[in-house]
Write an enzyme that holds these catalytic residues in place. Structure first.
Site, PDB file in Angstrom:
ATOM      1  N   HIS A 104       0.848  -1.197   0.000  1.00  0.00           N
ATOM      2  CA  HIS A 104       0.000   0.000   0.000  1.00  0.00           C
ATOM      3  C   HIS A 104       0.877   1.240   0.000  1.00  0.00           C
ATOM      4  O   HIS A 104       1.631   1.486   0.948  1.00  0.00           O
ATOM      5  CB  HIS A 104      -0.909   0.010   1.228  1.00  0.00           C
ATOM      6  N   GLN A 143       2.757  11.373  -1.731  1.00  0.00           N
ATOM      7  CA  GLN A 143       2.900  11.887  -0.370  1.00  0.00           C
ATOM      8  C   GLN A 143       4.355  11.867   0.108  1.00  0.00           C
ATOM      9  O   GLN A 143       4.684  12.504   1.127  1.00  0.00           O
ATOM     10  CB  GLN A 143       1.992  11.115   0.574  1.00  0.00           C
ATOM     11  N   TYR A 185      -5.275   7.520  -6.572  1.00  0.00           N
ATOM     12  CA  TYR A 185      -6.547   8.213  -6.771  1.00  0.00           C
ATOM     13  C   TYR A 185      -6.394   9.640  -7.278  1.00  0.00           C
ATOM     14  O   TYR A 185      -7.378  10.352  -7.440  1.00  0.00           O
ATOM     15  CB  TYR A 185      -7.377   8.215  -5.482  1.00  0.00           C
ATOM     16  N   HIS A 240     -11.684   3.385  -2.725  1.00  0.00           N
ATOM     17  CA  HIS A 240     -11.033   4.212  -1.716  1.00  0.00           C
ATOM     18  C   HIS A 240     -11.442   3.839  -0.298  1.00  0.00           C
ATOM     19  O   HIS A 240     -10.587   3.595   0.566  1.00  0.00           O
ATOM     20  CB  HIS A 240     -11.295   5.705  -1.951  1.00  0.00           C
ATOM     21  N   ARG A 242     -16.646   5.219   2.979  1.00  0.00           N
ATOM     22  CA  ARG A 242     -17.153   6.591   3.051  1.00  0.00           C
ATOM     23  C   ARG A 242     -17.070   7.288   1.699  1.00  0.00           C
ATOM     24  O   ARG A 242     -17.762   8.286   1.472  1.00  0.00           O
ATOM     25  CB  ARG A 242     -16.400   7.383   4.121  1.00  0.00           C
ATOM     26  N   HIS A 301      -9.385   0.947   1.685  1.00  0.00           N
ATOM     27  CA  HIS A 301      -9.175   1.469   3.035  1.00  0.00           C
ATOM     28  C   HIS A 301     -10.411   1.125   3.868  1.00  0.00           C
ATOM     29  O   HIS A 301     -11.541   1.347   3.414  1.00  0.00           O
ATOM     30  CB  HIS A 301      -9.092   3.003   3.040  1.00  0.00           C
ATOM     31  N   GLU A 330      -9.933   2.755   9.449  1.00  0.00           N
ATOM     32  CA  GLU A 330      -8.652   3.317   9.858  1.00  0.00           C
ATOM     33  C   GLU A 330      -8.795   4.192  11.094  1.00  0.00           C
ATOM     34  O   GLU A 330      -7.912   4.217  11.954  1.00  0.00           O
ATOM     35  CB  GLU A 330      -8.050   4.137   8.717  1.00  0.00           C
ATOM     36  N   HIS A 377      -5.435  -1.181   6.541  1.00  0.00           N
ATOM     37  CA  HIS A 377      -5.533  -0.688   7.919  1.00  0.00           C
ATOM     38  C   HIS A 377      -6.411  -1.624   8.762  1.00  0.00           C
ATOM     39  O   HIS A 377      -5.894  -2.333   9.608  1.00  0.00           O
ATOM     40  CB  HIS A 377      -6.021   0.753   8.010  1.00  0.00           C
ATOM     41  N   ASP A 388       2.464   3.190   2.709  1.00  0.00           N
ATOM     42  CA  ASP A 388       1.358   4.139   2.757  1.00  0.00           C
ATOM     43  C   ASP A 388       1.783   5.569   2.443  1.00  0.00           C
ATOM     44  O   ASP A 388       2.052   5.905   1.297  1.00  0.00           O
ATOM     45  CB  ASP A 388       0.673   4.033   4.116  1.00  0.00           C
TER      46      ASP A 388
END
Length: 459
Positions: free
Chosen positions: A61, A66, A126, A211, A214, A237, A240, A274, A325
C-alpha cells in the site's frame, strides 16, 4: 542476446527458500525467472557469490505523491491535531502535482523502496484528474506516470486505480477533492489502458482500488466489481479511524468491516488496508475470509490511527502484509519492527506477533507473513526463491549486521530488531540487478529531479 535471455548463476552461502533456510545454494536464472535451485552444492567459476539471499518483500500500500511532504506535517497547527487535520496538508500538495511531478516523486520513492528491501509496490492511486478537475487528454496520464517511474527504477508495480465518489458517507466531493473524482467507467478505462500497454511486462500488474466505504457507495462498489476480472487484486481502506467507524454505524447501521464482509465478495484476492478498529467478531470473520490485512504501522503511528489487534487475528489464521502508505519513512525494517513493538506496548509483554500457540523467531514469522501477504495482495509472480517464480532477490550486506556470523532465523531477528534499516547490498528484479553494492545506476539523476520538483512545489 538480451541480458534476460542468458542464464545467470548465483551462489549464496545461506538462502531463505520456501522450505526454510538452506546452505550453499546455487541459483540458475533465465528469462527473468528462477530455473533451478540447488542446495548443499558448490559454486562454479563465474557464479556471482553472496552471503545471504532473501526473497524480497512487497509494499502492498503506497501513495507515492505523499513522499513529497515527508516530515512537513510534524508541527501542531490545531489543538486537536489528527488524521483529519493532516489530510488538509495532503490535499494542498495533491492540488499542485502534474504527471511529470508524479513521475519524479515516485521514482525517488521507488528507488528508496528498492534499497529498503522491497521489489514490488502496490500503488493505491486516486490522483486522477488535472488540477481544475478536468480529465487529461489521456485519462490514465497520472497512472502511467507512476508506471513510468517504476520502469525507470526497475521496481515491480501493482497499479491500483482507485474509485473515489464521495467526501464522506452520503456527501458530495469537496472542492479540494475534485482531482480524485471518478466513476466505474473512468477507472475501467484506466485499467484497460494499463493492460494494453504493459501486460507483457512481468514487473507490471494491475488491480482495483476502492477508496473506502465513506467514498464509494454500495451501487458504485457493486458496479465497479462487475466491470473487472474476477482474478485481479481488490484493495480498500477500511476502519482506519474511530470516527469512520462511528459514521459508518450511523449511516449504514453496521461497523465498516462487518458491512464489507456482509455485502461484498471478500475473499483471498482482497486487501483490507488498515482495518485498525475491529471488534472480536470482525477480527474472527476477517481472518476466516482469506483476505489480507494491509498493515502500515509507520503511517498508522504517524497519523495516530491506533493498533491493529494482531495477535488475536493471526491466532485465528489471519493473513497480513505491510505497506509504506504515506511514505514518510520508507523502511521495511521499521514497518515490521513497529508492528511488533506496538503490540508489546499494548500488551506489556514481549514477542507478541506470533500466534498464541506458536514458539520461535518473531523476525522469521513477521518476514514470512509479510512476504506471503504482500505477494498475494499485489498479485505478482514472485515472493519465493523457487523454480518458475519471478527472479527477485534481496542480498544482505553481512558486514552491516549488528553481530557477525548470524545463521538462519537469527539473521531476520537481527535485521529487524538490531539494524536501523534492512542492510541491503544488492537487489534483483525479474532477473536484472537494479541495485549493486548499495548503488542504483540512476540514483543521482532521480534524486536531482526529485529535489527540483519538491523545491518548485513548495515555492
Amino acid at each position: 542476446m538480451s541480458p534476460q535471455d542468458r542464464t545467470r548463476f548465483l551462489f549464496a552461502r545461506q538462502a531463505l527458500l520456501p522450505g526454510g533456510w538452506r546452505h550453499n545454494v546455487r541459483l540458475s536464472i533465465a528469462d527473468g525467472q528462477f530455473v533451478r535451485i540447488e542446495a548443499n552444492s558448490a559454486p562454479e567459476p563465474g557464479d556471482t557469490r553472496c552471503a545471504i539471499a532473501l526473497p524480497p518483500l512487497s509494499s502492498l500500500h503506497s501513495h507515492a505523491f505523499q513522499r513529497a511532504m515527508a516530515g512537513l506535517a510534524e508541527s501542531r497547527r490545531d489543538p486537536a491535531d489528527s488524521f483529519w487535520t493532516w489530510r488538509r496538508q495532503m490535499y494542498a500538495l495533491a492540488a499542485r502535482i502534474t504527471p511529470d511531478d508524479m513521475r519524479a516523486i515516485a521514482a525517488q520513492l521507488y528507488l528508496e523502496l528498492l534499497k529498503s528491501g522491497f521489489t514490488q509496490v502496490g500503488e493505491f492511486h486516486y490522483l486522477h484528474r488535472a488540477p481544475d478537475g478536468s480529465a487529461y487528454d489521456t485519462p490514465a496520464a497520472m497512472a502511467l506516470a507512476l508506471v513510468d517511474a517504476a520502469q525507470e527504477t526497475g521496481i515491480g508495480i501493482t497499479i491500483l486505480p482507485t474509485l473515489y465518489r464521495h467526501a464522506g458517507f452520503g456527501r458530495a466531493l469537496a472542492p479540494e477533492q475534485k482531482r480524485f473524482a471518478s466513476t466505474p467507467d473512468f477507472i475501467a478505462g484506466i485499467l484497460e489502458t494499463i493492460a494494453a500497454r504493459h501486460d507483457a511486462d512481468p514487473r507490471i500488474r494491475h488491480g482495483l482500488g476502492l477508496h473506502s466505504l465513506r467514498a464509494v457507495d454500495r451501487e458504485s462498489l457493486s458496479h465497479m466489481l462487475s466491470m473487472v476480472g474476477a482474478d485481479i487484486p481488490v484493495h480498500i481502506h477500511v476502519a482506519e479511524q474511530k470516527r469512520e467507524v462511528t459514521e459508518c454505524l450511523d449511516y449504514l447501521g453496521r461497523r465498516p468491516v462487518a458491512w464489507l464482509l456482509d455485502e461484498a465478495p471478500v475473499d483471498s484476492r482482497w486487501c483490507l488496508v488498515h482495518a485498525t478498529h475491529l471488534d472480536e467478531d470482525e477480527t474472527r470473520r476477517l481472518a476466516a475470509s482469506g483476505a489480507t490485512a494491509g498493515l502500515c504501522p509507520v503511517t498508522e503511528a504517524n497519523l495516530g490511527d491506533g493498533f491493529f489487534p494482531l495477535n488475536a487475528y493471526v491466532s485465528q489464521g489471519g493473513r497480513f502484509g505491510i505497506g509504506t502508505d504515506s511514505n514518510c519513512l520508507p523502511s521495511a525494517a521499521e514497518e515490521l519492527r513497529l508492528l511488533e513493538y506496538g503490540q508489546r506496548l499494548t500488551a506489556r509483554k514481549r514477542c507478541c506477533a506470533l500466534p498464541s500457540d506458536m514458539l520461535g523467531s518473531v523476525g522469521r514469522y513477521l518476514y514470512d507473513s509479510a512476504l506471503e501477504g504482500g505477494t498475494r495482495a499485489c498479485g505478482h509472480a514472485g515472493g519465493r526463491i523457487a523454480p518458475g517464480t519471478r527472479a527477485d532477490l534481496c542480498i544482505l550486506d553481512e558486514a552491516a549486521m549488528a553481530l557477525p556470523d548470524l545463521e538462519q532465523d537469527a539473521i531476520l531477528d537481527g535485521m529487524i530488531f538490531a539494524c536501523p534499516v534492512v542492510p541491503v547490498r544488492d537487489v534483483m528484479v525479474a532477473g536484472e540487478w537494479v541495485v549493486r553494492d548499495g548503488y542504483h545506476a540512476g540514483q543521482d539523476r532521480i534524486a536531482a529531479a526529485f529535489r527540483e520538483t519538491v523545491r518548485r512545489l513548495r515555492s
